[in-house]
Design an enzyme around this catalytic site. Structure first.
Site, PDB file in Angstrom:
ATOM      1  N   SER A 148     -10.251  36.851  70.452  1.00  0.00           N
ATOM      2  CA  SER A 148      -9.079  37.352  71.161  1.00  0.00           C
ATOM      3  C   SER A 148      -8.204  36.173  71.606  1.00  0.00           C
ATOM      4  CB  SER A 148      -9.557  38.202  72.347  1.00  0.00           C
ATOM      5  OG  SER A 148      -8.518  38.984  72.827  1.00  0.00           O
ATOM      6  N   ARG A 218      -6.322  46.791  84.594  1.00  0.00           N
ATOM      7  CA  ARG A 218      -7.593  46.639  83.894  1.00  0.00           C
ATOM      8  C   ARG A 218      -7.984  47.931  83.172  1.00  0.00           C
ATOM      9  NH1 ARG A 218     -10.910  43.228  81.262  1.00  0.00           N
ATOM     10  NH2 ARG A 218     -13.099  43.661  81.629  1.00  0.00           N
ATOM     11  N   ASP A 314     -10.763  47.496  65.410  1.00  0.00           N
ATOM     12  CA  ASP A 314      -9.944  46.747  66.370  1.00  0.00           C
ATOM     13  C   ASP A 314      -8.472  47.042  66.085  1.00  0.00           C
ATOM     14  OD1 ASP A 314      -8.605  44.923  67.945  1.00  0.00           O
ATOM     15  OD2 ASP A 314      -9.791  43.193  67.324  1.00  0.00           O
ATOM     16  N   HIS A 347     -11.900  46.333  69.686  1.00  0.00           N
ATOM     17  CA  HIS A 347     -11.656  44.904  69.891  1.00  0.00           C
ATOM     18  C   HIS A 347     -12.840  44.226  70.579  1.00  0.00           C
ATOM     19  CE1 HIS A 347      -9.500  41.228  70.508  1.00  0.00           C
ATOM     20  NE2 HIS A 347      -9.512  41.344  71.817  1.00  0.00           N
ATOM     21  N   ASP A 348     -13.495  44.946  71.483  1.00  0.00           N
ATOM     22  CA  ASP A 348     -14.632  44.391  72.226  1.00  0.00           C
ATOM     23  C   ASP A 348     -15.826  44.048  71.341  1.00  0.00           C
ATOM     24  OD1 ASP A 348     -13.889  43.956  74.783  1.00  0.00           O
ATOM     25  OD2 ASP A 348     -14.778  45.772  75.629  1.00  0.00           O
TER      26      ASP A 348
END
Lengths: 373, 184
Positions: A148, A218, A314, A347-348
């Site tokens: 990232s 968040r 992602d 994405h994580d």
């Protein structure tokens, strides 16, 4: 900041000219290391953290008492094997884990910088961290690795210092922040700024915290780190500790409760202004800008061997953007490998237990290390 | 390693720059890396094969030859290898053009549909030939564009592609496989 009294840091005395024009010097850069530097100083890896990461990539973070953010990948016998390699991780400038950031006290006003802190860029972050090579007397790193925003730093590092790393692994990143990602970051920033406690960024001197704004930022961001399939599988329409809908705005659904929880724990460990500064740095990132839009030129002088990794689910830093980096490197005949890992974790994925990903990193590092020995 | 790969490896020169298109699990690349040239990389479609290449320490890019060859500049490799996949592409003509653009030479192998076993199979049984080299049935074969060694020779002749292997030992009737070194 007293809570950071016992963590490792260097004071960078040399002036660093930031992209915004300001010059900073004598600033702290907090770091952590894992493993041992070998005698010929050839086994060093610099890893770069993502937006809300820090230098405590493995083990237990001594400040938050939580697991390090890259525990799956980094440690003894793991993909980045600390029995074999000496790993350095620093907190980016602008951050809030001991490096020079907006909550530091300004020598002029004797108050926290707040939004008087200079705007920083990915380039500035990387240039600041370069000082760690000099500090550890490392002539050439074995690898630079990051996912990232960490991946953006990898790209910037190789571009700035073309012969300071044998290998580079940019993961789930981009060479140029997309409109969609700028938009998502702006959403987070506006959420923080809309919190009455933000106080134009000078909340600390008023003993206030824009917790609500930061929590919503968040929550929104967290959604972007997952995938639709992943969310559906994990949560679906499951209800949170109740048999039926309550016909209210309580967190009826598990996904709501989960997001609220993610928001609430985040504010305990992260500074709202740092969130603004670091997302800004990501938005400003466009490695092609200096090179007339030609990404290949950013890597022209480099001999670094790249391995680029993306993930199928992602959508924040999709395969196509990672592949653009591959294409730019191939266009100038550079050594580059690339794989898209199958994962529904979004994405994580790079932070999670995704065996194909971890094996790829491990095999690439270990076979490359053999070649330089 | 299969015999075909030894034959292909004999055709590349020491320390030349090589691209293996559809490099599979990296068997040929590994042999060439260890014995002939370290400057070799591959393109591969299958994720599990890519894992196997990375385990071997080979440079591999996930990609599809029909789309992803265009990122390489003209003449960026001394040799581009394509082993037994030409017939499986949707547009083999385009792939061949790309191979000859990015490689100074292209080494192409094809399963020969003109082999006597194939001919006999069709002649006697009247069904689509299934042989050791062509193990699939008509309904599940990945091979969309089968040709014979003679077909391929004619194709190259029509397009002024030089078949640059003088001691060509491959015969349309006796060889199950044709291996060609091509040059534009």
């Amino acid at each position: 900041m007293s809570k950071f009294k016992d963590i490792k840091k260097i004071i960078v005395e040399k002036p660093l000219k930031l992209d915004c024009g300001q010059i900073i010097d004598n600033f702290p850069l907090a770091y952590e290391t894992y493993g041992k530097l070998n005698n010929d100083r050839s086994n060093a890896i610099l890893i770069f953290h993502a937006l809300t990461g820090d230098q405590f990539a493995s083990g237990i973070n001594p400040i938050t008492k939580k697991d390090g953010w890259w525990n799956y990948a980094l440690g003894p016998g793991k993909a980045i094997d600390t029995d074999k390699y000496f790993v350095i991780a620093a907190n980016v400038i602008g951050g809030c884990m001991g490096s020079f950031g907006p909550s530091d006290i300004s020598p002029d006003t004797k108050k926290p910088y707040g939004t008087n802190f200079p705007i920083i860029t990915i380039n500035d972050m990387v240039n600041a961290q370069y000082n760690l090579l000099e500090y550890f007397k490392i002539e050439k790193l074995f690898s630079v690795i990051g996912g990232s925003m960490g991946g953006m730093q990898v790209l910037q590092f190789v571009s700035n210092f073309p012969n300071k790393a044998f290998t580079a692994i940019p993961i789930a990143c981009t060479a140029s922040h997309s409109a969609q990602n700028i938009a998502l970051n702006e959403l987070g920033r506006q959420s923080i700024m809309a919190d009455i406690n933000w106080q134009d960024g000078f909340y600390e001197e008023q003993n206030k915290q824009p917790d609500k704004g930061l929590a919503v930022a968040r929550m929104a961001a967290h959604i972007t780190y997952l995938s639709k399939v992943g969310l559906q599988e994990k949560f679906g329409r499951k209800l949170q500790e109740r048999d039926d809908l309550k016909f209210s705005f309580d967190a009826d659904f598990q996904i709501e409760s989960y997001l609220r929880y993610q928001g609430s724990v985040f504010v305990d460990r992260f500074d709202a202004n740092s969130y603004l500064y670091i997302t800004r740095a990501m938005d400003y990132f466009d490695l092609t800008k200096k090179f007339g839009g030609n990404l290949s030129k950013a890597f022209e002088k480099s001999n670094t061997k790249f391995f680029i990794i993306s993930f199928t689910s992602d959508w924040l830093y999709p395969t196509s953007e990672n592949r653009d980096i591959v294409i730019a490197l191939n266009a100038i005949g550079k050594n580059v490998g690339f794989v898209e890992i199958l994962s529904d974790k979004g994405h994580d994925s790079f932070l999670l237990d995704v065996p194909d990903f971890l094996n790829t990193v491990k095999n690439f590092l270990n076979t490359s290390y053999k070649k330089i020995k | 390693m299969k015999k075909e790969f030894y034959n292909i490896a004999k055709l590349v020169t020491q320390n030349s720059k090589i691209l293996d298109v559809g490099c599979g699990n990296g068997e040929l690349m590994k042999y060439i890396t260890e014995n002939i040239s370290k400057d070799i990389r591959g393109i591969e479609l299958s994720k599990s094969n890519i894992q196997k290449c990375v385990e071997k320490g080979l440079t591999v890019i996930e990609g599809n030859a029909e789309i992803d060859l265009k990122q390489f500049p003209d003449s960026s490799f001394d040799f581009v290898i394509l082993s037994q996949t030409l017939q499986a592409f949707l547009d083999p003509e385009n792939v061949l053009n790309e191979l000859l653009r990015i490689g100074k030479k292209a080494i192409v192998s094809i399963p020969n549909f003109g082999h006597w076993k194939v001919r006999l199979h069709l002649l006697l049984k009247g069904t689509m030939p299934v042989t050791e080299n062509l193990p699939n049935e008509w309904y599940n074969t990945p091979n969309l564009h089968m040709c014979t060694i003679k077909d391929f020779g004619n194709y190259c002749k029509e397009r002024d592609i030089k078949i640059n292997l003088k001691n060509l030992k491959f015969h349309n009737f006796y060889s199950e496989l044709g291996i060609f070194v091509l040059e534009k």
